[in-house]
Design an enzyme around this catalytic site. Sequence first.
Site, PDB file in Angstrom:
ATOM      1  N   SER A 246      -4.153 -27.455  27.299  1.00 55.97           N
ATOM      2  CA  SER A 246      -3.317 -26.523  28.056  1.00 55.97           C
ATOM      3  C   SER A 246      -3.989 -26.194  29.376  1.00 55.97           C
ATOM      4  O   SER A 246      -5.221 -26.194  29.484  1.00 55.97           O
ATOM      5  CB  SER A 246      -3.111 -25.232  27.254  1.00 55.97           C
ATOM      6  OG  SER A 246      -2.460 -24.245  28.040  1.00 55.97           O
TER       7      SER A 246
ATOM      8  N   TYR B  20      -7.114 -18.328  22.315  1.00 57.51           N
ATOM      9  CA  TYR B  20      -6.353 -19.559  22.542  1.00 57.51           C
ATOM     10  C   TYR B  20      -6.935 -20.348  23.714  1.00 57.51           C
ATOM     11  O   TYR B  20      -7.113 -21.563  23.630  1.00 57.51           O
ATOM     12  CB  TYR B  20      -4.888 -19.216  22.811  1.00 57.51           C
ATOM     13  CG  TYR B  20      -4.037 -20.406  23.183  1.00 57.51           C
ATOM     14  CD1 TYR B  20      -3.591 -21.295  22.217  1.00 57.51           C
ATOM     15  CD2 TYR B  20      -3.680 -20.648  24.518  1.00 57.51           C
ATOM     16  CE1 TYR B  20      -2.810 -22.402  22.563  1.00 57.51           C
ATOM     17  CE2 TYR B  20      -2.910 -21.744  24.857  1.00 57.51           C
ATOM     18  CZ  TYR B  20      -2.480 -22.609  23.877  1.00 57.51           C
ATOM     19  OH  TYR B  20      -1.712 -23.700  24.222  1.00 57.51           O
TER      20      TYR B  20
END
Length: 257
Positions: free
Chosen positions: A138, A150
């Site tokens: 990401s 995350y």
Amino acid sequence: MPTALITGPTSGIGLSFARRLAAEGYDVVLVARTESKLSSLAAELGDRYGVEAETITADLAEAADRDRVAARLRDEERPVDLLVNNAGFSTGGHFERNEFSALRSQLEVNVTAVLQLTHAALPGMLARRGGDVINVSSIAGFLPGRGSTYTASKAWVTSFTEGLAAGTRGSGVRLLALCPGFTRTEFHERADIDMSGLPRSFRLDADFVVHESLRDLRRGRAVSVPGNQYKALASVSRLLPRWLVRRVAGRTARGRD
């Protein structure tokens, strides 16, 4: 026909990978938690593209399930030519307000599964002198997140993949870290992240993300950042002093990744 194994293929980027690869003539091995969704997708791909679609119902947060998928990747009688480690999730919210069990599950899916499945697939690919691995990371991995860990998990995926890509150069095996920005999927809704204020120009289409990643893989690149707006963000984040990146991220994150 070549075979691709895709984790998390029933929605979002994973679904786009499944359809695109089947359209290219890959037989597919589909790995997800929900058997009914897997069966429906397998039937769709088989009917539409005439490929073989195998399913493995597995929760990658569970060690026994990861072991079953890893065993499939090590099966040299049915070799996998392309591994797409797509499954992943974010818990959202503040780190200290999340249950440890949820954070641990996130780590198992986002990091441990990527590590274990890549480790299972790579020896056979190297022995055959051919194969591809796409690890879905990401753009968040380029920035520090003060929320749910995350961003840290995705920073690991990118660094891990870049290192392996460098170490296997010239072997016939290609590895790519795919680092998309905000993509129109169910991901943010599941993580309870409000994206309503995000400009449309920063919202990517999943099919576009998959197209860009496959193009970059086949060009021999180790990292793919789809979209010029996100390429610029990734470049800036690497050039700015880390203290400034932390300050900007802290002001904009509002406790979320």
